[in-house]
Enzyme design. Sequence first.
Site, PDB file in Angstrom:
ATOM      1  N   GLY A   1     -33.888  21.122   1.427  1.00 41.86           N
ATOM      2  CA  GLY A   1     -33.115  22.326   1.482  1.00 41.86           C
ATOM      3  C   GLY A   1     -32.619  22.726   0.114  1.00 41.86           C
ATOM      4  N   GLY A   2     -31.073  22.588  -0.256  1.00 43.97           N
ATOM      5  CA  GLY A   2     -30.395  22.837  -1.175  1.00 43.97           C
ATOM      6  C   GLY A   2     -30.655  22.110  -2.396  1.00 43.97           C
ATOM      7  N   THR A   3     -30.946  20.705  -2.125  1.00 39.13           N
ATOM      8  CA  THR A   3     -31.059  19.812  -3.101  1.00 39.13           C
ATOM      9  C   THR A   3     -32.447  20.136  -3.850  1.00 39.13           C
ATOM     10  OG1 THR A   3     -30.374  18.026  -1.782  1.00 39.13           O
ATOM     11  CG2 THR A   3     -31.380  17.401  -3.684  1.00 39.13           C
TER      12      THR A   3
ATOM     13  N   ARG B   1     -31.012  20.454  11.511  1.00 41.90           N
ATOM     14  CA  ARG B   1     -30.623  19.285  12.049  1.00 41.90           C
ATOM     15  C   ARG B   1     -31.907  18.485  11.910  1.00 41.90           C
ATOM     16  NH1 ARG B   1     -27.032  19.206  17.171  1.00 41.90           N
ATOM     17  NH2 ARG B   1     -24.890  20.257  16.411  1.00 41.90           N
ATOM     18  N   VAL B   2     -33.165  18.925  11.977  1.00 42.67           N
ATOM     19  CA  VAL B   2     -34.256  18.033  11.957  1.00 42.67           C
ATOM     20  C   VAL B   2     -35.301  18.455  10.764  1.00 42.67           C
ATOM     21  CG1 VAL B   2     -36.355  17.380  13.110  1.00 42.67           C
ATOM     22  CG2 VAL B   2     -34.366  17.838  14.544  1.00 42.67           C
TER      23      VAL B   2
ATOM     24  N   LYS C   1      12.638  -4.702  -4.049  1.00 44.31           N
ATOM     25  CA  LYS C   1      12.382  -6.059  -4.581  1.00 44.31           C
ATOM     26  C   LYS C   1      11.672  -6.832  -3.322  1.00 44.31           C
ATOM     27  CE  LYS C   1      12.467  -8.621  -8.368  1.00 44.31           C
ATOM     28  NZ  LYS C   1      13.647  -9.175  -8.969  1.00 44.31           N
ATOM     29  N   HIS C   2      10.575  -7.465  -3.657  1.00 43.46           N
ATOM     30  CA  HIS C   2       9.732  -8.029  -2.541  1.00 43.46           C
ATOM     31  C   HIS C   2       9.926  -7.203  -1.041  1.00 43.46           C
ATOM     32  CE1 HIS C   2       9.516 -11.337  -5.211  1.00 43.46           C
ATOM     33  NE2 HIS C   2      10.848 -11.539  -5.032  1.00 43.46           N
TER      34      HIS C   2
ATOM     35  N   ASN D   1      15.660  -9.217  10.690  1.00 46.12           N
ATOM     36  CA  ASN D   1      16.992  -8.314  11.228  1.00 46.12           C
ATOM     37  C   ASN D   1      17.589  -7.535  10.059  1.00 46.12           C
ATOM     38  OD1 ASN D   1      16.848  -8.982  14.168  1.00 46.12           O
ATOM     39  ND2 ASN D   1      17.502 -10.936  13.488  1.00 46.12           N
TER      40      ASN D   1
ATOM     41  N   PHE E   1      19.463  -3.533  18.475  1.00 42.04           N
ATOM     42  CA  PHE E   1      21.054  -3.599  19.011  1.00 42.04           C
ATOM     43  C   PHE E   1      21.785  -5.008  18.865  1.00 42.04           C
ATOM     44  CE2 PHE E   1      18.297  -4.920  22.764  1.00 42.04           C
ATOM     45  CZ  PHE E   1      18.441  -6.159  22.592  1.00 42.04           C
TER      46      PHE E   1
ATOM     47  N   ASP F   1      29.625 -10.572  18.204  1.00 40.06           N
ATOM     48  CA  ASP F   1      29.885 -11.464  16.793  1.00 40.06           C
ATOM     49  C   ASP F   1      29.282 -10.789  15.520  1.00 40.06           C
ATOM     50  OD1 ASP F   1      27.179 -11.967  17.466  1.00 40.06           O
ATOM     51  OD2 ASP F   1      27.162 -14.033  17.510  1.00 40.06           O
TER      52      ASP F   1
ATOM     53  N   ARG G   1      14.997   2.215  17.910  1.00 37.90           N
ATOM     54  CA  ARG G   1      15.000   1.007  17.388  1.00 37.90           C
ATOM     55  C   ARG G   1      14.078   1.013  16.204  1.00 37.90           C
ATOM     56  NH1 ARG G   1      12.980  -4.264  20.433  1.00 37.90           N
ATOM     57  NH2 ARG G   1      10.656  -3.621  19.678  1.00 37.90           N
TER      58      ARG G   1
ATOM     59  N   HIS H   1       8.969  -5.894  10.774  1.00 41.25           N
ATOM     60  CA  HIS H   1       8.360  -7.190  10.637  1.00 41.25           C
ATOM     61  C   HIS H   1       7.630  -7.423   9.412  1.00 41.25           C
ATOM     62  CE1 HIS H   1      10.004  -7.654  14.942  1.00 41.25           C
ATOM     63  NE2 HIS H   1      10.557  -8.767  14.301  1.00 41.25           N
TER      64      HIS H   1
END
Length: 529
Positions: free
Chosen positions: A38-40, A67-68, A280-281, A423, A478, A483, A525, A529
Amino acid sequence: MTDLVPVRRALLSVSDKTGLVELGQALAARGVELLSTGGTAKALREAGLGVVDVAEVTGFPEMMDGRVKTLHPMVHGGLLALRDNPEHLAAMETHGIAGIDLLVVNLYPFEATVAKGADYAECVENIDIGGPAMIRAGAKNHAFVNVVVDTEDYAALLAELDANDGATSLAFRQQLAQTAYARTGAYDAAVSTWMAGAIGQDAPRRRVVAGSLAQTLRYGENPHQRAAFYLDGSDRPGVATAKQWQGKELSYNNINDTDAAFELVSEFLPADGPACAIIKHANPCGVARGASLEEAYRRAFDCDRTSAFGGIIALNMKLDEATARAICEIFTEVVIAPAADDAAKEVFAAKKNLRLLTTGGLANPAAAGMTIRQVSGGFLAQDKDNGRITADDLKVVTQKAPTEAEIADMLFAWTVGKHVKSNAIVYVKDGATVGVGAGQMSRVDSTRIAARKAQDMAEAVGLPDTPTKGSVVASDAFFPFPDGLLTAAEAGATAVIQPGGSMRDDEVIAAADEAGLAMVFTGMRHFRH
């Protein structure tokens, strides 16, 4: 296995014509017969080279829209025949099959077709069949066949031929074969990943991850670990696609932290004003907006001047001279920004160890994507956390409602918290972080650490009191008990943003009311991690 094998006959069939003519000329000059399709073939002929059409070899024309054309025993026999096997040689002679010593193939541009947003039918049409079949055949028979799938290997091929008087060594062919199988593997991965998305298959039975080598690294997280950096082929602005203007090669940790910094700063649109993130880290030690880029940087730096030393700085707009001079006041590993003006580059030129990267734009924080994490025996795959909220999404759950200024700071703190290891607790005041607590086993500990860092900031900057007084606080998940929230209140926070959803939400809300806090729930949330 035979070591040196002469190259006398080559089949070239490429979609990417880069360097094709030069390669064809170099092979012809070495007496190599050229087969093509082909093109090549057209490109080689237009350059004045003699080319044999594969159709002449197979006795069949290209058909079915191309295709073939190469799926034929005259081609695959020439690639697969063992040249030291008498039965194979007899079959070649009986059927008139000539050996193919060199296969140069690069595949239909499937990945590029998907990237440009082509429809389903066009994507399917750009799935190469004959190319991968030939590559796998030739690579399997690397004892006798050279398979070149990357244009960057053309020069190495010619150098190998020159070094061995027109032949190649087994070690060279083995290396080419490994690259060839990796290419077909990556190609199949791209097709299967695209198809899973196209048909709405969120968790396909088999998932393949592939990448192309960007650079080998001096070492990984630690000197005893080997490492390399691979690209996934996407064009998302960031460390993988950035241009490095100066400084030594990025390390494993540099790349990881720079990615974290740029993903965070990309959350802040330039239209909303300058923003700076210092990492940092993989955790932000300071994030801020400002009236100017320099002010944004200085406010981010003030949050944690100690941790900022040797950090990664990400900016959401073009780096200017004033900001560059401010950055140069301390040691910084990497600066990444969409662009940098000439004056800024000149300032950085005096800092030989500082790396400057420009990306040409910001990453889209709302874009879909996937994150993958390896575990022993497998890997976890999930959607990228592109969740975002606006003021309209907030649910006020306390007697006291937040002010407009507090809402603005809460949204800022929430956005930063999304990029802090869980957290995560983030205190913000007037569009700048004043305390960050990251990666603790207890949310209370994160709240206390962030408050303590704010006290350190007050001492370093010379503030009369801790900047958490009058601040807002964001929690990535949450508060399971009152506390942590009460610790924030003790630090002087006046408003809280959190997802909500705890079994003890009522207790936490009651505690907030008693402490005189305004609190909003997001319903989303951001664990990281």
